[in-house]
Design a protein around this motif. Sequence first.
Motif, PDB file in Angstrom:
ATOM      1  N   PRO A 216       0.909  -1.094  -0.089  1.00  0.00           N
ATOM      2  CA  PRO A 216      -0.094  -0.019  -0.018  1.00  0.00           C
ATOM      3  C   PRO A 216       0.718   1.143   0.162  1.00  0.00           C
ATOM      4  O   PRO A 216       0.525   2.258  -0.680  1.00  0.00           O
ATOM      5  CB  PRO A 216      -0.892  -0.090   1.166  1.00  0.00           C
ATOM      6  N   GLN A 217       1.938   1.310   0.927  1.00  0.00           N
ATOM      7  CA  GLN A 217       2.809   2.625   0.826  1.00  0.00           C
ATOM      8  C   GLN A 217       3.483   2.783  -0.638  1.00  0.00           C
ATOM      9  O   GLN A 217       3.599   3.763  -1.011  1.00  0.00           O
ATOM     10  CB  GLN A 217       3.889   2.215   1.782  1.00  0.00           C
ATOM     11  N   LEU A 218       3.760   1.658  -1.255  1.00  0.00           N
ATOM     12  CA  LEU A 218       4.441   1.715  -2.493  1.00  0.00           C
ATOM     13  C   LEU A 218       3.711   2.377  -3.458  1.00  0.00           C
ATOM     14  O   LEU A 218       4.153   3.106  -4.073  1.00  0.00           O
ATOM     15  CB  LEU A 218       5.099   0.252  -3.058  1.00  0.00           C
ATOM     16  N   LEU A 219       2.417   1.890  -3.552  1.00  0.00           N
ATOM     17  CA  LEU A 219       1.448   2.232  -4.403  1.00  0.00           C
ATOM     18  C   LEU A 219       1.139   3.687  -4.324  1.00  0.00           C
ATOM     19  O   LEU A 219       0.897   4.585  -5.211  1.00  0.00           O
ATOM     20  CB  LEU A 219      -0.014   1.126  -4.645  1.00  0.00           C
ATOM     21  N   MET A 220       0.918   4.088  -3.012  1.00  0.00           N
ATOM     22  CA  MET A 220       0.594   5.333  -2.693  1.00  0.00           C
ATOM     23  C   MET A 220       1.737   6.490  -3.000  1.00  0.00           C
ATOM     24  O   MET A 220       1.601   7.418  -3.749  1.00  0.00           O
ATOM     25  CB  MET A 220       0.373   5.697  -1.166  1.00  0.00           C
ATOM     26  N   GLU A 221       2.922   6.003  -2.684  1.00  0.00           N
ATOM     27  CA  GLU A 221       4.213   6.692  -3.227  1.00  0.00           C
ATOM     28  C   GLU A 221       4.179   6.841  -4.628  1.00  0.00           C
ATOM     29  O   GLU A 221       4.595   7.892  -5.343  1.00  0.00           O
ATOM     30  CB  GLU A 221       5.478   6.379  -2.598  1.00  0.00           C
ATOM     31  N   SER A 222       4.035   5.738  -5.347  1.00  0.00           N
ATOM     32  CA  SER A 222       4.101   5.618  -6.782  1.00  0.00           C
ATOM     33  C   SER A 222       3.193   6.670  -7.482  1.00  0.00           C
ATOM     34  O   SER A 222       3.569   7.470  -8.360  1.00  0.00           O
ATOM     35  CB  SER A 222       3.764   4.306  -7.412  1.00  0.00           C
ATOM     36  N   ARG A 223       1.897   6.773  -6.657  1.00  0.00           N
ATOM     37  CA  ARG A 223       1.062   7.620  -7.403  1.00  0.00           C
ATOM     38  C   ARG A 223       1.342   9.030  -7.289  1.00  0.00           C
ATOM     39  O   ARG A 223       1.206   9.819  -8.378  1.00  0.00           O
ATOM     40  CB  ARG A 223      -0.430   7.408  -6.607  1.00  0.00           C
ATOM     41  N   ALA A 224       1.712   9.284  -6.366  1.00  0.00           N
ATOM     42  CA  ALA A 224       2.339  10.831  -6.089  1.00  0.00           C
ATOM     43  C   ALA A 224       3.262  11.035  -7.101  1.00  0.00           C
ATOM     44  O   ALA A 224       3.587  12.185  -7.582  1.00  0.00           O
ATOM     45  CB  ALA A 224       2.868  11.018  -4.542  1.00  0.00           C
ATOM     46  N   TYR A 225       4.295   9.940  -7.229  1.00  0.00           N
ATOM     47  CA  TYR A 225       5.631  10.402  -8.083  1.00  0.00           C
ATOM     48  C   TYR A 225       5.031  10.557  -9.601  1.00  0.00           C
ATOM     49  O   TYR A 225       5.348  11.658 -10.158  1.00  0.00           O
ATOM     50  CB  TYR A 225       6.460   9.207  -8.084  1.00  0.00           C
ATOM     51  N   PHE A 226       4.142   9.627 -10.019  1.00  0.00           N
ATOM     52  CA  PHE A 226       3.785   9.825 -11.447  1.00  0.00           C
ATOM     53  C   PHE A 226       2.809  10.942 -11.594  1.00  0.00           C
ATOM     54  O   PHE A 226       2.701  11.784 -12.640  1.00  0.00           O
ATOM     55  CB  PHE A 226       3.003   8.513 -11.840  1.00  0.00           C
ATOM     56  N   SER A 227       1.944  11.528 -10.418  1.00  0.00           N
ATOM     57  CA  SER A 227       1.041  12.764 -10.668  1.00  0.00           C
ATOM     58  C   SER A 227       2.172  13.916 -10.669  1.00  0.00           C
ATOM     59  O   SER A 227       1.916  14.458 -11.825  1.00  0.00           O
ATOM     60  CB  SER A 227       0.444  12.894  -9.450  1.00  0.00           C
ATOM     61  N   SER A 228       3.235  13.848 -10.055  1.00  0.00           N
ATOM     62  CA  SER A 228       3.822  15.193 -10.455  1.00  0.00           C
ATOM     63  C   SER A 228       4.646  15.134 -11.697  1.00  0.00           C
ATOM     64  O   SER A 228       4.924  15.970 -12.186  1.00  0.00           O
ATOM     65  CB  SER A 228       5.232  15.083  -9.193  1.00  0.00           C
ATOM     66  N   MET A 229       5.093  13.707 -12.057  1.00  0.00           N
ATOM     67  CA  MET A 229       5.886  13.561 -13.500  1.00  0.00           C
ATOM     68  C   MET A 229       4.934  13.881 -14.683  1.00  0.00           C
ATOM     69  O   MET A 229       5.340  14.667 -15.599  1.00  0.00           O
ATOM     70  CB  MET A 229       6.304  12.289 -13.632  1.00  0.00           C
ATOM     71  N   ALA A 230       3.545  13.737 -14.487  1.00  0.00           N
ATOM     72  CA  ALA A 230       2.586  14.078 -15.471  1.00  0.00           C
ATOM     73  C   ALA A 230       2.428  15.699 -15.570  1.00  0.00           C
ATOM     74  O   ALA A 230       2.393  16.176 -16.888  1.00  0.00           O
ATOM     75  CB  ALA A 230       1.213  13.263 -15.282  1.00  0.00           C
TER      76      ALA A 230
END
Length: 794
Positions: A216-230
């Motif tokens: 769950p933490q991996l997916l949450m941090e991944s979402r934040a990372y890819f959101s900023s990349m977008a």
Amino acid sequence: MAFANKRPGGRILPVRRLTPQVDPQKQFEKLEAAIGEIYRHNASQLSYEELYRIGYGLVLSKNGSLAYDGVKGVLESHLADCVHQTILARMEAVRSNPTLANNEALLASVRMLWSEHVTAMLVIKDVLMYVDKVYVKNAHLPSVYEMGMGVFRDQVLLASRKRLSTDVAKAVLAQVAAERRGEHVDRTVLRGVVNMLVELQDTDHLRTVYEEGLEPQLLMESRAYFSSMAKARLADHGAAAYTQAAQNDLDAEMDRVRAYLAPSTGTALQSVLLDELIDKHADSILRIPEAGLVQLLDRRDAAALKVLYGLYLPLPAALSTLQSSIHGHVLELGERLAASLAPLAATANADGKGEKPAGQPQALTLAAKTAMALRWVQDLLELYDVYDEFLHASFNENPSMRQTIHDAFIKVINANSRAAELLSLFIDDNLKSGLRRKSEQEIDHVLERTVLMFRFLQNKDAFEHYYKLHLAKRLLLGRTLSDDAEQSLVSKLKVECGSQFTLKLEGMFKDMQLSADLARGFKDVDPLLGFDMSASVLTPTYWPPLAPQVSEEAQKEMHSIEPPAPLRGVVESFTKYYLQQRSGRRLTWQYSMGSADIKLQFGNRTYELNVSTYQMFILMLFADSGSGDDSDSSEVSLTTTEIQQHTGIPNEVLVRQLQSLACAKYRILTKAPMSRDVRPTDRFTFNTGFKSAQYRIRIPAVAAKSSVETEKEKSASMATIGMERQYLAEAAIVRIMKARKQMLHEQLVTEVINQLSARFLPTPKMIKDAVGRLIDRDYLQRSPDDPRLYNYLA
């Protein structure tokens, strides 16, 4: 025989084995010492048989709990010491200074402890196999190995004061983030730690520690990372660069899953990435100024489109957005092509004349309009080829993408009211000259594409109308390049619409074959004609009206035309021969579509002219008016009125024939006064000074030339098509009502549309009018109880 010492009802008891009494605690101490040696990697020096017997003896002596709980206590004590000696220092280092090196050192120490523990537990499990088999099973406890895994979880990861699992999760996430930034990490260590978390169950034994804490933490941090990349990429990337970067991210994440993350994370991680990078910005990506989808399509960048499509495909909403954008762009391109046909709407006469509107350029000639119409079809086919290539190279033949493209082309084609005429004209041009010097494969490709455009047509009956006219001219004037291509196209149309659609077309080919047989037979019967003569005998129900579009009075005059005397006998002889072969029939001669090859001498040179039958009649007047030599022929002078009186050709048709002979490129006759218009008093003479570099010359005939219809001709064609549609609608209604006997109006309309949609789309008003006519003719009757209900009258 009986034994004297046998007791009634007794049984023989087994011999009691006398085993020496041993102290269970001392036995367990041996087991405890052995476990210590196992952890010190000295298992090879132990006696597995002796250890197994210890476990066996403890269970038999009812001390299984001592073995099970005692081993658990030894494991807890050992792991607690290991954590204190090797883990705590690294954990404190990470908490105070969470660098990449400190994270990696902590994970490496945890992985090492886990690896040693798993190796030891595999040995301990084998040693205590009997304990597992008997005591654990009867006591409904976790197996020795499972108990060892639980001890590791509780003593190493979930100890209340240390809570190492949180530090481990943070360290793994930090390593993942570092790798995403391009830094090097030890994937072997990460894989070992992740495998540990995947194997360990949570305290409720419902999920793994990995699923409970890390994922769950991996997916949450991944979402934040890819959101900023977008957000960052949308500001400075085009659609191609953006989607390629997203694809690279996706490939990297899937590689990361294969390398050290749990396989179950792959689907969830892909969903997060596509949601943040694609789904939330699907429309924005396609509309990036100067670098969006439109530019990719216009550049025909199939590779970039393939990447974009692959990312949009798993996302229904994004895929719908992509399809809508492609559909809209095709419609936009179709509108541009339609704009090129605007001059066709200009009012002009058949010969291209027309008054010049104020402030507007002169209207185009008919030939220029025809070329423009052919260009429209060619451009449309080329545009479809581009998108068909996208389907193959970029969209993986996806059925929904194919349907999207087809729907767009259907709208583009049917938005042009002349589409059926222009498509037939394009086919006519290709079968007459466009297929010259093309291979069989290229010819088949052209035919396939034209049939595809025909499939997109909604008004297929209009195409049939024009195609029959053009085919009739090709067959009668011998203008077709390939009989095989003609037959192939009819076969393809038959596959598309059924045998009823091509019945008349096939009948036209049959008539031409029978006419060729008749010509050979007539030549054998009368070989002394002095020239070759071939008559095409046509079945009226198969062939379209072939006479030029003239007034009813002119049509009557055309039926009464008599050929010149030298030809009259041939006509009568052929009529007699045909009626002998086909008794009970009647021949009506149509000279408007005929042609002739004649030789004329101009001065010292002789030319062979290919002319229409009417033009031959006219030229024979000049040849027969004098004594027959060139000098006499050159002195013959006839007015338009005199030519009309001698030939009987209606004035409307005669004017066009004289224009071809005297006012076009090849001026066989001279006209006075010289102008494009032909008046009754204009005088024509034989042009003895005619010269040409060609020996064989074809004089264009207005009736033989396929071109875009004028507004007047188009109105006449639409009237004919409209009348045929009335008949088809009435026939469909009668067929339906004959089968159903009784039907509501709405149901009847729906059924008629379903039956006729393969040929054209009837409107509800057309169907209503057809019902009214059938009621007037007593085919149908309205129900007295419900005016919306129709009854069929037998």
